[in-house]
Design an enzyme around this catalytic site. Structure first.
Site: not given
Ligand SMILES: NC(=O)c1ccc[n+]([C@@H]2O[C@H](COP(=O)([O-])OP(=O)(O)OC[C@H]3O[C@@H](n4cnc5c(N)ncnc54)[C@H](OP(=O)(O)O)[C@@H]3O)[C@@H](O)[C@H]2O)c1
Length: 310
Positions: A214, A145, A22, A272, A141
Protein backbone atom coordinates in the site's frame (compact mmCIF):
# COMPACT_ATOMS: atom_id res chain seq x y z
CA UNK A 1 2.35 24.63 1.16
CA UNK A 2 1.20 25.58 -2.29
CA UNK A 3 0.76 29.05 -3.69
CA UNK A 4 -1.17 31.09 -1.13
CA UNK A 5 -1.45 34.22 -3.26
CA UNK A 6 -3.75 31.99 -5.31
CA UNK A 7 -6.08 31.46 -2.33
CA UNK A 8 -6.22 35.01 -1.00
CA UNK A 9 -9.05 36.16 -3.27
CA UNK A 10 -10.88 32.86 -3.53
CA UNK A 11 -14.25 31.78 -2.24
CA UNK A 12 -13.87 28.07 -1.42
CA UNK A 13 -16.30 25.28 -0.52
CA UNK A 14 -15.19 21.99 1.01
CA UNK A 15 -18.02 19.47 0.53
CA UNK A 16 -17.39 16.68 3.03
CA UNK A 17 -15.68 19.03 5.48
CA UNK A 18 -16.18 16.76 8.50
CA UNK A 19 -14.21 13.81 7.15
CA UNK A 20 -10.56 12.82 7.31
CA UNK A 21 -9.40 14.80 4.27
CA UNK A 22 -12.08 17.49 4.58
CA UNK A 23 -10.95 18.46 8.10
CA UNK A 24 -7.33 18.56 6.92
CA UNK A 25 -8.32 20.81 4.00
CA UNK A 26 -10.28 23.13 6.32
CA UNK A 27 -7.22 23.40 8.63
CA UNK A 28 -4.93 24.09 5.69
CA UNK A 29 -7.18 26.80 4.20
CA UNK A 30 -8.38 28.46 7.41
CA UNK A 31 -7.56 32.17 7.34
CA UNK A 32 -6.09 31.97 3.85
CA UNK A 33 -9.12 32.43 1.58
CA UNK A 34 -11.46 35.36 1.13
CA UNK A 35 -14.26 32.97 2.13
CA UNK A 36 -14.07 29.35 3.34
CA UNK A 37 -17.22 27.27 3.79
CA UNK A 38 -17.34 23.66 4.97
CA UNK A 39 -20.38 21.50 4.19
CA UNK A 40 -20.96 18.55 6.50
CA UNK A 41 -23.66 15.89 6.30
CA UNK A 42 -25.45 17.69 9.15
CA UNK A 43 -25.80 20.69 6.79
CA UNK A 44 -27.72 18.57 4.30
CA UNK A 45 -27.62 15.20 2.52
CA UNK A 46 -25.88 15.74 -0.81
CA UNK A 47 -27.35 12.54 -2.26
CA UNK A 48 -30.50 14.70 -2.45
CA UNK A 49 -30.20 16.87 -5.58
CA UNK A 50 -32.08 19.77 -3.96
CA UNK A 51 -29.63 19.82 -1.05
CA UNK A 52 -26.68 19.78 -3.45
CA UNK A 53 -28.15 22.74 -5.37
CA UNK A 54 -28.72 24.54 -2.06
CA UNK A 55 -25.11 23.92 -1.01
CA UNK A 56 -23.74 25.37 -4.25
CA UNK A 57 -26.27 28.22 -4.40
CA UNK A 58 -24.82 29.56 -1.10
CA UNK A 59 -21.78 30.62 -3.19
CA UNK A 60 -20.62 31.92 -5.56
CA UNK A 61 -17.59 29.68 -5.15
CA UNK A 62 -14.38 29.92 -7.14
CA UNK A 63 -13.15 26.48 -6.05
CA UNK A 64 -15.08 23.46 -4.75
CA UNK A 65 -13.26 20.55 -3.11
CA UNK A 66 -15.68 17.64 -3.51
CA UNK A 67 -14.66 15.22 -0.74
CA UNK A 68 -18.06 13.84 0.39
CA UNK A 69 -18.43 10.09 -0.15
CA UNK A 70 -19.68 6.85 1.28
CA UNK A 71 -16.47 5.07 2.03
CA UNK A 72 -14.91 2.59 4.42
CA UNK A 73 -12.92 -0.62 4.74
CA UNK A 74 -13.11 -3.80 2.66
CA UNK A 75 -15.67 -5.41 4.99
CA UNK A 76 -18.05 -2.47 4.57
CA UNK A 77 -17.62 -2.45 0.77
CA UNK A 78 -18.56 -6.14 0.75
CA UNK A 79 -21.50 -5.71 3.14
CA UNK A 80 -23.10 -2.66 1.47
CA UNK A 81 -22.36 -2.70 -2.29
CA UNK A 82 -25.67 -1.01 -3.08
CA UNK A 83 -24.92 1.96 -0.82
CA UNK A 84 -21.43 2.29 -2.28
CA UNK A 85 -22.57 2.50 -5.87
CA UNK A 86 -25.86 4.33 -5.34
CA UNK A 87 -24.81 6.98 -2.83
CA UNK A 88 -21.49 7.76 -4.49
CA UNK A 89 -23.13 7.94 -7.92
CA UNK A 90 -25.84 10.26 -6.56
CA UNK A 91 -23.20 12.44 -4.88
CA UNK A 92 -21.22 12.69 -8.13
CA UNK A 93 -24.25 13.53 -10.27
CA UNK A 94 -25.63 16.03 -7.77
CA UNK A 95 -22.52 17.89 -6.67
CA UNK A 96 -20.68 18.01 -10.00
CA UNK A 97 -23.96 18.76 -11.81
CA UNK A 98 -24.89 21.58 -9.43
CA UNK A 99 -21.40 23.10 -9.71
CA UNK A 100 -21.45 22.96 -13.53
CA UNK A 101 -24.95 24.44 -13.73
CA UNK A 102 -24.05 27.25 -11.31
CA UNK A 103 -20.90 28.13 -13.25
CA UNK A 104 -18.38 27.08 -10.58
CA UNK A 105 -15.14 27.39 -12.59
CA UNK A 106 -12.98 24.99 -10.60
CA UNK A 107 -13.65 21.71 -8.80
CA UNK A 108 -11.33 19.07 -7.36
CA UNK A 109 -13.00 15.68 -7.23
CA UNK A 110 -11.76 12.96 -4.86
CA UNK A 111 -11.61 9.77 -6.92
CA UNK A 112 -9.66 6.70 -5.89
CA UNK A 113 -6.84 4.34 -6.80
CA UNK A 114 -9.55 1.66 -6.72
CA UNK A 115 -10.00 2.72 -10.38
CA UNK A 116 -6.64 1.22 -11.36
CA UNK A 117 -6.81 -2.32 -12.78
CA UNK A 118 -6.30 -4.90 -10.08
CA UNK A 119 -3.69 -6.97 -11.87
CA UNK A 120 -1.83 -4.31 -13.84
CA UNK A 121 1.91 -4.89 -13.76
CA UNK A 122 4.52 -2.18 -13.37
CA UNK A 123 3.99 1.41 -12.43
CA UNK A 124 0.44 2.76 -12.62
CA UNK A 125 0.19 5.97 -14.61
CA UNK A 126 -3.02 7.97 -14.92
CA UNK A 127 -3.67 6.72 -18.49
CA UNK A 128 -4.18 3.20 -17.07
CA UNK A 129 -7.20 4.24 -14.98
CA UNK A 130 -10.24 2.04 -15.67
CA UNK A 131 -8.30 0.15 -18.35
CA UNK A 132 -8.84 -3.31 -16.84
CA UNK A 133 -10.72 -5.37 -14.25
CA UNK A 134 -11.19 -3.66 -10.88
CA UNK A 135 -10.52 -5.54 -7.62
CA UNK A 136 -13.76 -7.38 -6.76
CA UNK A 137 -14.64 -5.85 -3.38
CA UNK A 138 -14.30 -2.28 -4.68
CA UNK A 139 -16.24 -2.60 -7.95
CA UNK A 140 -19.45 -0.80 -6.82
CA UNK A 141 -17.45 2.08 -5.29
CA UNK A 142 -15.17 2.24 -8.33
CA UNK A 143 -18.13 2.33 -10.74
CA UNK A 144 -19.47 5.43 -8.99
CA UNK A 145 -16.04 7.06 -8.75
CA UNK A 146 -15.55 6.45 -12.48
CA UNK A 147 -18.85 8.20 -13.13
CA UNK A 148 -17.57 11.19 -11.17
CA UNK A 149 -14.30 11.17 -13.10
CA UNK A 150 -16.13 11.09 -16.46
CA UNK A 151 -18.46 13.88 -15.32
CA UNK A 152 -15.44 16.05 -14.49
CA UNK A 153 -13.88 15.33 -17.89
CA UNK A 154 -17.17 16.12 -19.64
CA UNK A 155 -17.59 19.43 -17.78
CA UNK A 156 -14.03 20.36 -18.74
CA UNK A 157 -14.44 19.32 -22.38
CA UNK A 158 -17.91 20.71 -23.06
CA UNK A 159 -18.12 23.74 -20.80
CA UNK A 160 -14.48 24.81 -20.56
CA UNK A 161 -14.48 24.36 -16.78
CA UNK A 162 -11.48 23.15 -14.77
CA UNK A 163 -12.77 20.04 -13.01
CA UNK A 164 -9.85 17.91 -11.88
CA UNK A 165 -10.21 14.25 -10.86
CA UNK A 166 -7.72 13.59 -8.05
CA UNK A 167 -6.90 9.89 -7.69
CA UNK A 168 -6.33 9.50 -3.98
CA UNK A 169 -4.33 6.67 -2.47
CA UNK A 170 -5.05 5.24 0.99
CA UNK A 171 -5.17 8.29 3.29
CA UNK A 172 -4.94 8.05 7.08
CA UNK A 173 -4.70 10.39 10.05
CA UNK A 174 -6.39 11.74 13.17
CA UNK A 175 -9.63 12.73 11.39
CA UNK A 176 -10.30 9.19 10.14
CA UNK A 177 -12.94 6.76 11.33
CA UNK A 178 -11.97 4.00 13.78
CA UNK A 179 -15.39 2.37 13.53
CA UNK A 180 -14.79 -1.32 12.70
CA UNK A 181 -17.19 -1.11 9.73
CA UNK A 182 -15.97 2.15 8.25
CA UNK A 183 -12.27 2.25 9.05
CA UNK A 184 -9.62 1.74 6.41
CA UNK A 185 -6.29 -0.07 6.82
CA UNK A 186 -4.27 1.95 9.36
CA UNK A 187 -7.27 3.03 11.44
CA UNK A 188 -8.54 -0.54 11.60
CA UNK A 189 -5.10 -1.83 12.62
CA UNK A 190 -4.77 0.82 15.34
CA UNK A 191 -8.24 0.11 16.77
CA UNK A 192 -7.60 -3.65 16.74
CA UNK A 193 -4.14 -3.29 18.28
CA UNK A 194 -5.38 -1.01 21.08
CA UNK A 195 -8.23 -3.46 21.82
CA UNK A 196 -5.81 -6.42 21.86
CA UNK A 197 -3.42 -4.58 24.18
CA UNK A 198 -6.26 -3.65 26.53
CA UNK A 199 -7.16 -7.32 27.12
CA UNK A 200 -3.54 -8.40 27.60
CA UNK A 201 -2.96 -9.97 24.18
CA UNK A 202 0.53 -9.74 22.69
CA UNK A 203 -0.27 -10.13 18.99
CA UNK A 204 -1.94 -7.94 16.38
CA UNK A 205 -4.15 -10.00 14.03
CA UNK A 206 -3.94 -8.82 10.42
CA UNK A 207 -6.44 -9.65 7.66
CA UNK A 208 -4.97 -11.43 4.62
CA UNK A 209 -1.39 -12.50 3.95
CA UNK A 210 0.33 -9.23 4.86
CA UNK A 211 2.07 -9.30 1.46
CA UNK A 212 -0.20 -6.73 -0.17
CA UNK A 213 1.53 -3.40 -0.66
CA UNK A 214 0.00 0.00 0.00
CA UNK A 215 1.02 3.57 -0.72
CA UNK A 216 -0.36 5.48 2.27
CA UNK A 217 -0.51 9.25 2.76
CA UNK A 218 -1.05 11.25 5.94
CA UNK A 219 -4.19 13.43 5.87
CA UNK A 220 -2.42 16.79 6.21
CA UNK A 221 -0.05 15.82 3.40
CA UNK A 222 -3.03 14.83 1.24
CA UNK A 223 -4.57 18.26 1.88
CA UNK A 224 -1.34 20.03 0.89
CA UNK A 225 -1.21 17.95 -2.30
CA UNK A 226 -4.83 18.88 -3.14
CA UNK A 227 -4.06 22.58 -2.62
CA UNK A 228 -1.17 22.34 -5.06
CA UNK A 229 -3.39 20.57 -7.58
CA UNK A 230 -6.01 23.32 -7.29
CA UNK A 231 -3.43 26.10 -7.58
CA UNK A 232 -2.06 24.50 -10.77
CA UNK A 233 -5.48 25.03 -12.43
CA UNK A 234 -4.99 21.97 -14.62
CA UNK A 235 -7.98 19.64 -15.22
CA UNK A 236 -5.76 16.63 -16.05
CA UNK A 237 -6.41 13.62 -13.84
CA UNK A 238 -3.69 13.37 -11.21
CA UNK A 239 -2.66 10.72 -8.69
CA UNK A 240 -2.28 11.89 -5.08
CA UNK A 241 0.02 9.50 -3.24
CA UNK A 242 3.30 9.41 -1.34
CA UNK A 243 5.21 7.49 -4.03
CA UNK A 244 6.40 4.97 -1.39
CA UNK A 245 5.16 1.40 -1.02
CA UNK A 246 4.91 -0.49 2.26
CA UNK A 247 3.72 -4.05 2.77
CA UNK A 248 0.69 -4.46 5.01
CA UNK A 249 2.97 -6.56 7.24
CA UNK A 250 5.40 -3.64 7.61
CA UNK A 251 2.58 -1.18 8.37
CA UNK A 252 1.09 -3.60 10.92
CA UNK A 253 4.54 -4.05 12.46
CA UNK A 254 4.83 -0.29 13.02
CA UNK A 255 1.33 -0.16 14.52
CA UNK A 256 2.06 -3.11 16.83
CA UNK A 257 5.35 -1.55 17.95
CA UNK A 258 3.71 1.85 18.59
CA UNK A 259 1.22 0.18 20.92
CA UNK A 260 3.69 -2.18 22.60
CA UNK A 261 2.48 -5.48 21.15
CA UNK A 262 5.14 -8.14 20.61
CA UNK A 263 4.21 -9.30 17.12
CA UNK A 264 1.68 -9.77 14.32
CA UNK A 265 -0.27 -12.81 13.06
CA UNK A 266 -1.99 -13.12 9.70
CA UNK A 267 -5.49 -14.35 8.91
CA UNK A 268 -5.26 -15.45 5.24
CA UNK A 269 -8.97 -16.40 5.16
CA UNK A 270 -9.96 -12.74 5.51
CA UNK A 271 -10.14 -10.39 2.46
CA UNK A 272 -7.18 -8.10 1.87
CA UNK A 273 -8.18 -6.09 -1.22
CA UNK A 274 -5.85 -5.56 -4.19
CA UNK A 275 -2.44 -7.20 -3.76
CA UNK A 276 -0.42 -4.24 -4.75
CA UNK A 277 0.18 -1.27 -6.95
CA UNK A 278 3.04 1.09 -7.53
CA UNK A 279 1.61 4.50 -8.24
CA UNK A 280 3.30 6.97 -10.52
CA UNK A 281 3.40 10.33 -8.74
CA UNK A 282 5.48 12.24 -11.25
CA UNK A 283 2.64 14.68 -12.08
CA UNK A 284 2.25 15.51 -8.39
CA UNK A 285 6.02 15.78 -7.88
CA UNK A 286 6.17 18.20 -10.82
CA UNK A 287 3.90 20.49 -8.78
CA UNK A 288 6.56 20.55 -6.05
CA UNK A 289 4.77 18.23 -3.63
CA UNK A 290 6.59 15.89 -1.27
CA UNK A 291 5.01 14.39 1.86
CA UNK A 292 6.27 15.80 5.15
CA UNK A 293 5.00 13.19 7.62
CA UNK A 294 6.80 9.83 7.81
CA UNK A 295 4.76 6.64 8.18
CA UNK A 296 6.02 5.98 11.72
CA UNK A 297 5.27 9.57 12.78
CA UNK A 298 1.85 9.49 11.10
CA UNK A 299 0.97 6.26 12.91
CA UNK A 300 2.01 7.77 16.25
CA UNK A 301 -0.08 10.91 15.63
CA UNK A 302 -3.09 8.84 14.54
CA UNK A 303 -2.75 6.57 17.56
CA UNK A 304 -2.58 9.60 19.87
CA UNK A 305 -5.81 10.94 18.31
CA UNK A 306 -7.52 7.58 18.80
CA UNK A 307 -6.45 7.40 22.45
CA UNK A 308 -7.79 10.93 22.97
CA UNK A 309 -11.13 9.89 21.49
CA UNK A 310 -11.28 6.85 23.77
N1 LIG B 1 -9.41 8.19 2.94
C1 LIG B 1 -8.96 7.47 1.94
O1 LIG B 1 -8.15 6.57 2.12
C2 LIG B 1 -9.45 7.74 0.54
C3 LIG B 1 -8.88 7.03 -0.53
C4 LIG B 1 -9.33 7.25 -1.82
C5 LIG B 1 -10.32 8.18 -2.04
N2 LIG B 1 -10.86 8.85 -1.00
C6 LIG B 1 -11.92 9.80 -1.28
O2 LIG B 1 -11.58 11.04 -0.71
C7 LIG B 1 -12.75 11.69 -0.23
C8 LIG B 1 -12.58 12.05 1.23
O3 LIG B 1 -12.26 10.87 1.95
P1 LIG B 1 -12.26 10.85 3.53
O4 LIG B 1 -11.39 9.76 3.95
O5 LIG B 1 -12.04 12.22 4.06
O6 LIG B 1 -13.76 10.40 3.78
P2 LIG B 1 -14.59 10.47 5.14
O7 LIG B 1 -13.69 10.66 6.30
O8 LIG B 1 -15.52 9.32 5.12
O9 LIG B 1 -15.39 11.82 4.94
C9 LIG B 1 -16.38 11.95 3.99
C10 LIG B 1 -17.21 13.13 4.39
O10 LIG B 1 -18.32 13.22 3.49
C11 LIG B 1 -19.50 13.40 4.23
N3 LIG B 1 -20.61 12.81 3.53
C12 LIG B 1 -20.76 11.51 3.18
N4 LIG B 1 -21.92 11.33 2.58
C13 LIG B 1 -22.54 12.52 2.56
C14 LIG B 1 -23.78 12.97 2.08
N5 LIG B 1 -24.64 12.12 1.52
N6 LIG B 1 -24.10 14.27 2.21
C15 LIG B 1 -23.25 15.13 2.80
N7 LIG B 1 -22.04 14.77 3.27
C16 LIG B 1 -21.70 13.48 3.15
C17 LIG B 1 -19.25 12.69 5.54
O11 LIG B 1 -20.08 13.18 6.53
P3 LIG B 1 -20.31 12.35 7.89
O12 LIG B 1 -18.99 12.35 8.58
O13 LIG B 1 -21.34 13.11 8.60
O14 LIG B 1 -20.73 10.97 7.47
C18 LIG B 1 -17.78 13.01 5.79
O15 LIG B 1 -17.64 14.23 6.44
C19 LIG B 1 -13.90 10.72 -0.51
O16 LIG B 1 -14.50 11.06 -1.73
C20 LIG B 1 -13.24 9.38 -0.66
O17 LIG B 1 -13.96 8.50 -1.49
C21 LIG B 1 -10.44 8.66 0.28
Amino acid sequence: MGDFTFWREKSVLVAGAGGLIGTALMRALEGRCARLVGWRRADGDLTDAREARRAIAAGPYDVVFFMAATQGGVADHLARPLAYVRENAALALNVIGACADSGVRQLIYAASTALYPDQAAGVLTEDLLASGPIEASHQPYAAAKLLGLRLCQACTAERGLCYTPAILTNVYGPGGSFDPQRSTLIHALIARAVAAHAVGEHTLRVWGSGRAVRDVLYGDDAAQALLRVAASQDPSTITIASGENHTVAAIAGLVAAAIGLKGIAFDPAKPEGALGRTLDVSRLRALGFAPLVSLADGIHRTLAAYRNRL
